[in-house]
Design an enzyme around this catalytic site. Structure first.
Site, PDB file in Angstrom:
ATOM      1  N   HIS A   1     -14.603   6.295   2.973  1.00  0.00           N
ATOM      2  CA  HIS A   1     -13.250   5.742   2.941  1.00  0.00           C
ATOM      3  C   HIS A   1     -12.210   6.605   3.656  1.00  0.00           C
ATOM      4  O   HIS A   1     -11.609   6.191   4.640  1.00  0.00           O
ATOM      5  CB  HIS A   1     -12.807   5.448   1.502  1.00  0.00           C
ATOM      6  CG  HIS A   1     -11.366   5.073   1.403  1.00  0.00           C
ATOM      7  ND1 HIS A   1     -10.380   5.956   1.027  1.00  0.00           N
ATOM      8  CD2 HIS A   1     -10.720   3.917   1.721  1.00  0.00           C
ATOM      9  CE1 HIS A   1      -9.201   5.361   1.088  1.00  0.00           C
ATOM     10  NE2 HIS A   1      -9.377   4.111   1.498  1.00  0.00           N
TER      11      HIS A   1
ATOM     12  N   HIS B   1       0.826  -1.198   0.000  1.00  0.00           N
ATOM     13  CA  HIS B   1       0.000   0.000   0.000  1.00  0.00           C
ATOM     14  C   HIS B   1       0.865   1.254   0.000  1.00  0.00           C
ATOM     15  O   HIS B   1       0.618   2.212  -0.721  1.00  0.00           O
ATOM     16  CB  HIS B   1      -0.955  -0.002   1.193  1.00  0.00           C
ATOM     17  CG  HIS B   1      -2.051   1.000   1.065  1.00  0.00           C
ATOM     18  ND1 HIS B   1      -2.041   2.186   1.738  1.00  0.00           N
ATOM     19  CD2 HIS B   1      -3.161   1.008   0.291  1.00  0.00           C
ATOM     20  CE1 HIS B   1      -3.120   2.885   1.399  1.00  0.00           C
ATOM     21  NE2 HIS B   1      -3.818   2.188   0.522  1.00  0.00           N
TER      22      HIS B   1
ATOM     23  N   HIS C   1     -11.230  -2.274   3.676  1.00  0.00           N
ATOM     24  CA  HIS C   1     -11.230  -2.346   2.217  1.00  0.00           C
ATOM     25  C   HIS C   1     -12.090  -3.471   1.667  1.00  0.00           C
ATOM     26  O   HIS C   1     -12.559  -3.390   0.531  1.00  0.00           O
ATOM     27  CB  HIS C   1      -9.804  -2.360   1.669  1.00  0.00           C
ATOM     28  CG  HIS C   1      -9.331  -0.958   1.451  1.00  0.00           C
ATOM     29  ND1 HIS C   1      -9.701  -0.226   0.352  1.00  0.00           N
ATOM     30  CD2 HIS C   1      -8.621  -0.126   2.247  1.00  0.00           C
ATOM     31  CE1 HIS C   1      -9.215   1.003   0.467  1.00  0.00           C
ATOM     32  NE2 HIS C   1      -8.554   1.085   1.606  1.00  0.00           N
TER      33      HIS C   1
ATOM     34  N   HIS D   1      -7.259  -1.796  -5.023  1.00  0.00           N
ATOM     35  CA  HIS D   1      -7.459  -2.326  -3.669  1.00  0.00           C
ATOM     36  C   HIS D   1      -8.091  -3.718  -3.704  1.00  0.00           C
ATOM     37  O   HIS D   1      -7.822  -4.542  -2.838  1.00  0.00           O
ATOM     38  CB  HIS D   1      -8.291  -1.353  -2.825  1.00  0.00           C
ATOM     39  CG  HIS D   1      -7.543  -0.095  -2.473  1.00  0.00           C
ATOM     40  ND1 HIS D   1      -7.539   1.011  -3.285  1.00  0.00           N
ATOM     41  CD2 HIS D   1      -6.750   0.214  -1.408  1.00  0.00           C
ATOM     42  CE1 HIS D   1      -6.781   1.955  -2.730  1.00  0.00           C
ATOM     43  NE2 HIS D   1      -6.292   1.504  -1.596  1.00  0.00           N
TER      44      HIS D   1
ATOM     45  N   HIS E   1     -10.530   6.213   7.556  1.00  0.00           N
ATOM     46  CA  HIS E   1      -9.083   6.104   7.752  1.00  0.00           C
ATOM     47  C   HIS E   1      -8.655   7.075   8.851  1.00  0.00           C
ATOM     48  O   HIS E   1      -7.890   6.728   9.750  1.00  0.00           O
ATOM     49  CB  HIS E   1      -8.339   6.455   6.459  1.00  0.00           C
ATOM     50  CG  HIS E   1      -8.008   5.266   5.605  1.00  0.00           C
ATOM     51  ND1 HIS E   1      -6.949   4.431   5.868  1.00  0.00           N
ATOM     52  CD2 HIS E   1      -8.586   4.781   4.485  1.00  0.00           C
ATOM     53  CE1 HIS E   1      -6.900   3.471   4.943  1.00  0.00           C
ATOM     54  NE2 HIS E   1      -7.885   3.660   4.092  1.00  0.00           N
TER      55      HIS E   1
ATOM     56  N   PHE F   1      -1.479   7.068   4.071  1.00  0.00           N
ATOM     57  CA  PHE F   1      -1.421   5.939   3.148  1.00  0.00           C
ATOM     58  C   PHE F   1      -0.178   5.072   3.342  1.00  0.00           C
ATOM     59  O   PHE F   1      -0.228   3.860   3.185  1.00  0.00           O
ATOM     60  CB  PHE F   1      -1.480   6.425   1.702  1.00  0.00           C
ATOM     61  CG  PHE F   1      -2.806   7.052   1.365  1.00  0.00           C
ATOM     62  CD1 PHE F   1      -3.991   6.461   1.775  1.00  0.00           C
ATOM     63  CD2 PHE F   1      -2.873   8.238   0.638  1.00  0.00           C
ATOM     64  CE1 PHE F   1      -5.219   7.032   1.475  1.00  0.00           C
ATOM     65  CE2 PHE F   1      -4.099   8.814   0.336  1.00  0.00           C
ATOM     66  CZ  PHE F   1      -5.263   8.209   0.748  1.00  0.00           C
TER      67      PHE F   1
ATOM     68  N   HIS G   1      -4.794   6.471  -5.901  1.00  0.00           N
ATOM     69  CA  HIS G   1      -5.929   7.124  -5.242  1.00  0.00           C
ATOM     70  C   HIS G   1      -6.488   8.255  -6.100  1.00  0.00           C
ATOM     71  O   HIS G   1      -5.820   8.773  -6.973  1.00  0.00           O
ATOM     72  CB  HIS G   1      -5.527   7.678  -3.875  1.00  0.00           C
ATOM     73  CG  HIS G   1      -5.385   6.589  -2.853  1.00  0.00           C
ATOM     74  ND1 HIS G   1      -4.215   6.269  -2.254  1.00  0.00           N
ATOM     75  CD2 HIS G   1      -6.305   5.736  -2.355  1.00  0.00           C
ATOM     76  CE1 HIS G   1      -4.393   5.275  -1.418  1.00  0.00           C
ATOM     77  NE2 HIS G   1      -5.662   4.908  -1.464  1.00  0.00           N
TER      78      HIS G   1
HETATM   79 CU1  C2O Z   1      -5.231   3.024  -0.599  1.00  0.00          CU
HETATM   80 CU2  C2O Z   1      -7.891   2.890   2.112  1.00  0.00          CU
HETATM   81  O1  C2O Z   1      -6.477   3.388   0.945  1.00  0.00           O
END
Ligand code: C2O
Length: 539
Positions: free
Chosen positions: A275, A124, A309, A153, A279, A296, A144
Site C-alpha cells: 500500500h 481522504h 484501494h 477505505h 503510493h 495522504f 491509517h
Molecule cells: Cu488512506 Cu491509500 O491511503
C-alpha cells in the site's frame, strides 16, 4: 431452544431502544453516552491540517460548522444485481468508456456538491490528515496505521462507486481494481495513461509509466529485469498475505480506541507495503512529498487511487476467505466505530464498520483471478544450519559484536538507536513450547520518525549472505514502509512481524536467540530511531 428465542427477543428490543435513542434522522448525537470506546468524528470540528510538515491545507467541506442531519446506513436492495469489480488490465473498451463518462461528469460537478470529484478527493484528506476531532474528545481522528484502515477505505470507495453509477444511471457500475499482486497487473493499467481520458493524471512519476514493472516494496529505482522484479513481488506478496499475516492484528493493524490515549500506531502488513510503497512509487518525484499519490492529503486526486484501494479491499476479502472469516474482528468498539459519507442522493449517511464487513450485503464482489503468490513460499538464501553456526562463531570471536552495527537487544532497549546504518540485534527467542495456533512475532517497538520523507527499512533474520538481500529469500521478515503525516499525534510506532513459519524454515524456531537485522533502505532513515526489538507471542 427457548433460551435462544428469549435472547433474540431481548436483543431485538435492545436494538430498537438503541435505535430510538440515537434518533434516525436526528442531528449528530453524543455517541460517548453509551460508554463505548468506538471511534467516530465530530463533524463540526473540522479544521485545517498538515498535508506535509510545511504545508497547511484546508480540506473542510462548506457548512460543516453546524450539525447536519444524517441518516443511518441501509444496505442496498438484495435483489439488485451484484456489482462485479474487475481487474483494470482486463476491462473492455465499453466499460472504459462508461467509467470515463461517469468520472468526467463527476469532475464537472461544482465543489459545493459533495459528489464532485474534488470533494471526493478531500474525504481522504480530511480523515487521513487528522482534520476532524473525535466525538467527545479533542483527540484527532486518523484512520491509517490502525484497524480502521481497511473498513474506512472500503466505505470511501463504496460511496464513490455508487455516486459514479448514479451519475450515468447505471446501478451495476463497479470500480475496476488494479491487480498489482499478479504478474499481468504489475504495471500501471493502460486506461490510466491515456491522456485524452478522465483517468489521466499528470502528477505521477513518468519513469514508472508502462512498461515499467511496479516494485511492491519500492524504495528507489533498480535495474532489475521485469522477470526478476515479478519473482520478488510474488515472494513479497506471500510474506505480506500469508506467512506474515496469520493473526488478525498482523494483517488488520492495531486496536484503535476512542480518546487521546486510544490511538495505537501499528499498521498491518498490506498497509505498510504494497500500500504505502505503491503510493510512493506512483507519485511524482518532482514534488516535495511525491504528490499526488505520495501524500495522504493529495492521494485521492489521482483517479488511480480508487483502483489501488479496490485492490487493497479485494485483498482484505482474500485474506478473510483464506482464514474462513475466523480472524474477523469481533470487538464491538471496532464494529461500532463510525463515519459519515454523502451518498448518491446527497444524503449524509452514518455508516459503521459493522455495516461494511460483508461485501455481498453491500452489493458487490470481485472477479477472481489466479493468485500465483499463494505458493511462493521463499527458500533460505544460505543453508540454515551453516548460517546459524557462522553467526555463533562470529559472536564468540566478538568480531562484529564489538562494532556499532551489532548489539544485543538488552543493550538497545536502554538507549534506543538512530537507524543511520544497518543494525543487527541479537534477540532472545525465549523458546517455549508454543501453544497451538500461537504466532511468534518480532516487534520493533518505539519507532520514531522525524522529517517528512518516505521512510523504509527492511527486516531480516539470521542474515549471512550480504549479496542475497531480497524479499525473494526466506530471511526476509517484513518491511517498515512509512508515509509521514496522518495527523495522529506523537505516539511512537510498533512494527509487528509474524515469523513462525519463517523461523521453522530457517530451522531457528527452537534457538535461544536469533539475529534480527534492520536494514535502512532510504536516506531518510537517519531521521528514524527505534526503541528496541523483542519477540512476542500472539494468540
Ligand atoms: Cu488512506 Cu491509500 O491511503
Amino acid at each position: 431452544m427457548r433460551h435462544c428465542l428469549c435472547r433474540d427477543l431481548t436483543k431485538m428490543i435492545l436494538g430498537k431502544l438503541e435505535g430510538w435513542s440515537l434518533g434516525k434522522h436526528g442531528v449528530i448525537t453524543e455517541e460517548g453516552k453509551r460508554g463505548t470506546k468506538s471511534v467516530g468524528p465530530n463533524m463540526t470540528s473540522c479544521h485545517p491540517s498538515y498535508g506535509r510538515k510545511d504545508l497547511l491545507v484546508d480540506c473542510c467541506p462548506p457548512g460543516f460548522q453546524s450539525p447536519l442531519p444524517f441518516v443511518d446506513f441501509q444496505f442496498p436492495d438484495p435483489q439488485s444485481p451484484l456489482r462485479i469489480r474487475r481487474p483494470a488490465h482486463a476491462v473492455d473498451v465499453d466499460y472504459i468508456a462508461k467509467y470515463d463518462k461517469a468520472l468526467s461528469i463527476m469532475k464537472s460537478l461544482p465543489h459545493h456538491d459533495p459528489r464532485s470529484f474534488s470533494r471526493q478527493a478531500n474525504l481522504h484528506c480530511l480523515f487521513c490528515t487528522g482534520a476532524y476531532d473525535q466525538q467527545n474528545s479533542n483527540a484527532p481522528l486518523s484512520i491509517h496505521r490502525t484497524w480502521l484502515f481497511f473498513p474506512w477505505h472500503r466505505m470511501m470507495i463504496y460511496f464513490h462507486e455508487r455516486i459514479l453509477g448514479s451519475l450515468i444511471g447505471d446501478e451495476t457500475f463497479a470500480l475496476p481494481y488494479w491487480a498489482w499482486d499478479i504478474p499481468q497487473g504489475m504495471v500501471i493499467p493502460d486506461m490510466y495513461t491515456n491522456n485524452s481520458s478522465s483517468f489521466y493524471h499528470t502528477m505521477r512519476d513518468v519513469s514508472h509509466l508502462p512498461p515499467q514493472t511496479a516494485d511492491l516494496n519500492y524504495v528507489s529505482d533498480t535495474n532489475l529485469s521485469p522477470e526478476d522484479q515479478i519473482d520478488i513481488n510474488l515472494a513479497f506478496m506471500y510474506n505480506q498475505m500469508v506467512s506474515g499475516a496469520r493473526k488478525t492484528e498482523l494483517f488488520m493493524g492495531c486496536t484503535y480506541k476512542a480518546g487521546k490515549e486510544g490511538y495505537c500506531n501499528g499498521p498491518g502488513t498490506i498497509e505498510l507495503a504494497p500500500h504505502n510503497a505503491l503510493h510512493t512509487w506512483i507519485g511524482s518525484s518532482l514534488n516535495p512529498g511525491r504528490e499526488d499519490m505520495g501524500k495522504f492529503y493529495s492521494a485521492a486526486k489521482d483517479p488511480i487511487f480508487y483502483a489501488h484501494h479496490a485492490n487493497i479491499d479485494r485483498l482484505w476479502e482474500v485474506w478473510r476467505e483464506a482464514h474462513k472469516q475466523q480472524l474477523d474482528i469481533k470487538d464491538p468498539d471496532w464494529l461500532d466505530s463510525f463515519f459519515y459519507f454523502y451518498d448518491e442522493n446527497l444524503r449524509l449517511v452514518r455508516v459503521k464498520v459493522g455495516d461494511v464487513v460483508d461485501t455481498i450485503k453491500l452489493g458487490y464482489s470481485y472477479e477472481q483471478v489466479h493468485r500465483p503468490w499463494l505458493n511462493m513460499r521463499p527458500k533460505p538464501s544460505y543453508p540454515p544450519k551453516l548460517a546459524r553456526q557462522m553467526l555463533k562463531t562470529k559472536e564468540k570471536n566478538k568480531l562484529e559484536m564489538l562494532s556499532r552495527t551489532h548489539v544485543s537487544s538488552s543493550e538497545l532497549d536502554t538507549h534506543g538507536r538512530a537507524l543511520d546504518a544497518s543494525l543487527t540485534v541479537k534477540v532472545r527467542n525465549h523458546w517455549r513450547k508454543k501453544e497451538k495456533e500461537e504466532e511468534k512475532v518480532i516487534v520493533v517497538h518505539g519507532i520514531e520518525v522525524k522529517g517528512d520523507a518516505y521512510v523504509k527499512f527492511d527486516v531480516y533474520v539470521n542474515l549471512i549472505d550480504q549479496f542475497k538481500i531480497s524479499p525473494k529469500f526466506r530471511e526476509f521478515a517484513g518491511t517498515f514502509a512509512h508515509i509521514p503525516g496522518g495527523g495522529a499525534g506523537k505516539k511512537k510506532i510498533d512494527l509487528k512481524l509474524g515469523v513462525s513459519e519463517l523461523l521453522e524454515d530457517l530451522e531457528a524456531d527452537q534457538d535461544d536467540s536469533i539475529w534480527v537485522t534492520l536494514l535502512p533502505t532510504t536516506p531518510s532513515c537517519s531521521n528514524v530511531t527505534v526503541g528496541g526489538v523483542r519477540m512476542e507471542y500472539i494468540k
